[in-house]
Design an enzyme around this catalytic site. Structure first.
Site, short mmCIF file in Angstrom:
data_model
loop_
_atom_site.label_atom_id
_atom_site.label_comp_id
_atom_site.label_asym_id
_atom_site.label_seq_id
_atom_site.Cartn_x
_atom_site.Cartn_y
_atom_site.Cartn_z
CE LYS A 30 -3.56 5.35 -1.22
NZ LYS A 30 -4.87 5.58 -2.29
CE1 TYR A 71 -4.11 1.97 0.56
CE2 TYR A 71 -2.43 3.15 2.52
CZ TYR A 71 -3.71 2.95 1.73
OH TYR A 71 -4.62 3.91 1.17
P1 NAP Z 1 -13.61 2.41 0.33
O1 NAP Z 1 -14.97 2.88 1.00
O2 NAP Z 1 -13.28 1.17 0.78
O3 NAP Z 1 -13.59 2.83 -1.32
C1 NAP Z 1 -13.62 2.50 -1.72
C2 NAP Z 1 -13.76 2.92 -3.04
O4 NAP Z 1 -12.33 2.70 -4.42
C3 NAP Z 1 -14.83 2.21 -3.50
O5 NAP Z 1 -16.31 2.61 -3.90
C4 NAP Z 1 -14.47 0.41 -4.47
O6 NAP Z 1 -15.82 0.57 -5.35
C5 NAP Z 1 -13.42 1.64 -5.93
N1 NAP Z 1 -12.51 0.11 -6.12
C6 NAP Z 1 -11.75 -0.71 -5.14
N2 NAP Z 1 -11.71 -1.34 -6.66
C7 NAP Z 1 -11.91 -1.02 -7.23
C8 NAP Z 1 -11.85 -1.46 -8.97
N3 NAP Z 1 -10.66 -2.42 -9.74
N4 NAP Z 1 -12.30 -0.95 -9.44
C9 NAP Z 1 -13.13 0.93 -9.68
N5 NAP Z 1 -13.67 0.79 -8.15
C10 NAP Z 1 -12.63 0.28 -7.46
O7 NAP Z 1 -12.58 3.27 1.18
P2 NAP Z 1 -11.87 4.99 1.24
O8 NAP Z 1 -11.19 4.76 2.91
O9 NAP Z 1 -12.71 5.80 0.34
O10 NAP Z 1 -10.87 4.86 0.12
C11 NAP Z 1 -10.91 6.13 -1.02
C12 NAP Z 1 -9.16 6.41 -1.34
O11 NAP Z 1 -8.46 6.56 -0.04
C13 NAP Z 1 -8.60 5.28 -1.88
O12 NAP Z 1 -8.08 5.15 -2.54
C14 NAP Z 1 -7.20 5.12 -0.05
O13 NAP Z 1 -6.43 4.43 -0.28
C15 NAP Z 1 -7.69 6.53 0.25
N6 NAP Z 1 -6.99 6.59 1.14
C16 NAP Z 1 -7.84 5.98 2.91
C17 NAP Z 1 -7.77 6.45 3.93
C18 NAP Z 1 -8.40 6.40 4.64
O14 NAP Z 1 -7.74 6.55 6.51
N7 NAP Z 1 -9.71 5.23 4.62
C19 NAP Z 1 -6.62 7.47 4.31
C20 NAP Z 1 -5.56 7.51 3.34
C21 NAP Z 1 -5.89 6.52 1.59
P3 NAP Z 1 -16.74 -1.34 -5.18
O15 NAP Z 1 -16.79 -1.34 -3.70
O16 NAP Z 1 -17.48 -1.50 -6.01
O17 NAP Z 1 -15.13 -2.07 -5.56
#
Ligand code: NAP
Length: 245
Positions: free
Chosen positions: A157, A153
């Protein structure tokens, strides 16, 4: 004229909060998701409808170059251009390196990093014709400081940060801006999956003493897509309650 806004991973979490924020300007909104059920994605589309708007949702694997190629050709056929791309889709496959399989590494890098290449490639080609456009890539604080169990991861990133700066340099002369946000510990399904003890440990290391809300990241993404940030490109904006300064 409404902006054409494409948000990958727009079905939940940070991507959905960003989509809802964009509704303020009544865009032509395109959400991309992959694993959610029809019921789940319909829930997101209903939220948008309740706010008096519509969005298109495409079920596509953004890690697949071919799927992304056909996705962007459909979007361009329907809308003629792309003004904003938010590369937000992401997954975790947490394991200590010594327990990490090749599949854990490859799949994560494909979904989190190759997808950013795939989508940016087709979006930039369209944006160059308009000589304008904005891309925001969603990185993570982990790409900056690392984390136990997240070699894959963190690499993806950190890769996004390097990609953002390189592409920003390439396309600035064409009127296209490329920036990244690096969220800290945000309350979404991704982090809800963590054991309570691990969450408490993370929270105790955040100066603001709490997790972030997806809406707090969405605000910054939206700002990066707007006129208020017109002189910013190649930047990584940290949204983390002070976790990394
Ligand atoms: P989340 O709620 O799990 O949402 C992830 C999204 O990505 C969902 O809409 C999912 O759709 C989509 N996705 C995953 N695999 C995919 C694929 N192969 N093709 C198309 N869509 C795909 O996660 P989140 O926390 O909102 O994360 C969003 C972004 O922020 C990510 O890049 C994550 O790494 C980053 N981030 C999150 C955090 C945190 O603490 N939450 C911190 C830093 C960075 P489906 O469910 O339909 O697959």
């Amino acid at each position: 004229m409404s902006r054409v806004v494409v948000i990958t991973g727009g079905s939940k979490g940070i991507g959905r909060a960003t989509a809802l924020k964009f509704l303020e300007e009544r865009p032509d909104l395109v959400l991309v998701y992959y694993d959610q059920t029809e019921e789940e994605i319909n829930g997101t589309l209903s939220m948008i409808r309740e706010r008096g708007h519509e969005a298109e949702a495409y079920k596509r694997d953004v890690s697949s170059y071919r799927e992304v190629e056909s996705l962007f050709s459909e979007i361009l056929k329907a809308h003629g251009r792309i003004d904003v791309l938010v590369n937000n889709a992401g997954i975790t496959r947490d394991r200590l390196l010594v327990r990490m399989s090749e599949e854990d590494w490859d799949r994560l890098l494909e979904v989190n990093l190759k997808s950013v290449f795939n989508c940016s490639y087709f979006a930039v080609k369209a944006m160059m014709k308009e000589r304008s456009g904005v891309i925001v890539n969603v990185s993570s604080v982990v790409g900056q400081i690392g984390n136990v169990g997240q070699c894959n991861y963190a690499a993806s990133k950190a890769g996004i940060m390097g990609f953002t700066k390189s592409l920003a340099r390439e396309v600035a002369p064409r009127g296209i801006r490329v920036n990244a946000v690096a969220p800290g510990f945000i309350d979404t399904e991704m982090t809800q999956a963590l054991p309570e003890k691990v969450k408490e440990m993370f929270i105790s290391s955040i100066p603001m003493g709490r997790m972030g809300r997806p809406e707090e990241v969405a605000e910054v993404i939206y700002w990066l897509c707007g006129e208020g940030s017109s002189y910013l490109t190649g930047q990584v904006i940290h949204v983390n309650g002070g976790l990394y300064m």
